[in-house]
Design an enzyme around this catalytic site. Structure first.
Site, mmCIF file in Angstrom:
data_model
loop_
_atom_site.group_PDB
_atom_site.id
_atom_site.type_symbol
_atom_site.label_atom_id
_atom_site.label_comp_id
_atom_site.label_asym_id
_atom_site.label_seq_id
_atom_site.Cartn_x
_atom_site.Cartn_y
_atom_site.Cartn_z
ATOM 1 N N GLY A 169 -145.441 53.740 117.652
ATOM 2 C CA GLY A 169 -145.986 52.931 116.568
ATOM 3 C C GLY A 169 -147.488 52.904 116.746
ATOM 4 N N GLU A 180 -136.849 61.281 119.452
ATOM 5 C CA GLU A 180 -135.973 60.728 118.394
ATOM 6 C C GLU A 180 -136.209 61.405 117.042
ATOM 7 O OE1 GLU A 180 -138.672 59.423 119.503
ATOM 8 O OE2 GLU A 180 -139.718 58.279 117.949
ATOM 9 N N CYS A 204 -144.520 57.444 123.238
ATOM 10 C CA CYS A 204 -145.791 57.416 122.516
ATOM 11 C C CYS A 204 -146.503 56.060 122.680
ATOM 12 C CB CYS A 204 -145.553 57.799 121.067
ATOM 13 S SG CYS A 204 -146.984 58.558 120.326
ATOM 14 N N ARG A 240 -155.487 57.502 124.863
ATOM 15 C CA ARG A 240 -154.964 57.374 123.497
ATOM 16 C C ARG A 240 -155.511 58.503 122.612
ATOM 17 N NH1 ARG A 240 -156.160 52.043 120.816
ATOM 18 N NH2 ARG A 240 -154.725 52.909 119.294
ATOM 19 N N SER A 262 -150.245 51.078 119.198
ATOM 20 C CA SER A 262 -150.275 50.233 120.395
ATOM 21 C C SER A 262 -151.114 48.973 120.216
ATOM 22 C CB SER A 262 -150.730 51.039 121.609
ATOM 23 O OG SER A 262 -151.995 51.613 121.398
ATOM 24 N N HIS A 267 -142.046 62.413 120.674
ATOM 25 C CA HIS A 267 -140.994 61.636 120.002
ATOM 26 C C HIS A 267 -139.670 62.393 120.013
ATOM 27 C CE1 HIS A 267 -143.441 58.440 118.094
ATOM 28 N NE2 HIS A 267 -144.402 59.349 118.129
ATOM 29 N N ILE A 318 -147.226 62.858 117.626
ATOM 30 C CA ILE A 318 -147.892 62.214 116.488
ATOM 31 C C ILE A 318 -149.018 61.321 117.018
ATOM 32 C CG2 ILE A 318 -147.613 60.725 114.459
ATOM 33 C CD1 ILE A 318 -144.601 61.473 114.516
ATOM 34 N N ARG A 319 -150.253 61.710 116.771
ATOM 35 C CA ARG A 319 -151.429 60.995 117.313
ATOM 36 C C ARG A 319 -151.118 60.565 118.770
ATOM 37 N NH1 ARG A 319 -152.134 56.413 115.093
ATOM 38 N NH2 ARG A 319 -150.175 56.415 113.989
HETATM 39 N N1 GLN Z 1 -151.979 56.708 118.437
HETATM 40 C C1 GLN Z 1 -151.068 55.594 118.615
HETATM 41 C C2 GLN Z 1 -151.670 54.565 119.551
HETATM 42 O O1 GLN Z 1 -152.626 54.817 120.205
HETATM 43 C C3 GLN Z 1 -149.719 56.054 119.134
HETATM 44 C C4 GLN Z 1 -149.036 56.921 118.093
HETATM 45 C C5 GLN Z 1 -147.533 56.916 118.144
HETATM 46 O O2 GLN Z 1 -146.897 56.063 118.750
HETATM 47 N N2 GLN Z 1 -146.940 57.848 117.420
HETATM 48 O O3 GLN Z 1 -151.175 53.475 119.643
#
Ligand code: GLN
Length: 194
Positions: free
Chosen positions: A51, A177, A82, A109, A53, A175, A139-140
């Site tokens: 999500g 999932e 993540c 991050r 953080s 991820h 994802i990021r």
């Molecule tokens: N970039 C998000 C963070 O730093 C993490 C991204 C993710 O959980 N998919 O919180």
């Protein structure tokens, strides 16, 4: 293992917790969304999903999640993906922020650069003495920048450690999932059953 009796919690503060529930269902393992710390008593393991953080930190402050999660990890398995991994790591950079410090790794991050927001790649996963290919969705994603001595490396991708374990705590920067491969969730269910 008797998975029929296992109940895995999905931390339902924010993020893609429902997708983890589907993976567990495919493995025949029951799960329930956990939204209050007192619900931790009824589960055998907890998945801390991805999500954002910074948002997770605010929600954890508001609902006093810090001490209950530390107590939980002392007794039962916890799996963070993540943003969940960011919250479980000992050190966080870019920028620094507080964390539960339940696994001796440092993470950066958005460590794969902002221009490549997300990517899919095949990495390698070491489970039960065997190495196999594993599809991974980033994802990021945070990048693991340091792995402490007591930490076991379970998966790598592009030369980076992307999955690790210390005692009751399992983390992945990707991820699992969001793929069809159940191997990582199966590994966590085995940790819960031990
Ligand atoms: N970039 C998000 C963070 O730093 C993490 C991204 C993710 O959980 N998919 O919180």
């Amino acid at each position: 293992m008797d998975t029929a009796k296992t109940m895995i919690g999905l931390l339902g503060l924010q993020g893609d917790y429902a997708a983890h529930g589907k993976m567990l269902e495919a493995l025949g393992v029951e799960s329930r969304v956990v939204k209050k710390p007192e619900q931790l008593a009824a589960i055998d393991g907890l998945i801390f999903p991805g999500g954002e953080s910074t948002t997770l930190i605010k929600l954890m402050d508001s609902w006093d999640w810090w001490a209950p999660l530390k107590d939980f990890a002392a007794a039962k398995p916890l799996f963070g993906t993540c943003a969940g991994m960011i919250l479980l790591a000992k050190g966080v950079s870019n920028p620094p922020q507080k964390s539960l410090a339940l696994i001796d790794i440092d993470v950066e991050r958005n460590g794969y650069g902002r221009q490549i927001d997300s990517f899919e790649e095949t990495g390698s996963f070491d489970a039960n003495g065997q190495t196999r290919e594993l599809p991974m969705v980033f994802i990021r994603a945070p990048r693991i920048s340091r792995v402490g001595e007591g930490v076991e490396v379970l998966a790598k991708c592009r030369g980076d450690v992307v999955m690790a374990k210390q005692a009751n705590v399992l983390v992945a920067s990707f991820h699992p999932e969001l793929t069809d491969d159940l191997a990582v969730h199966r590994h966590f269910v085995e940790m819960v059953g031990q």
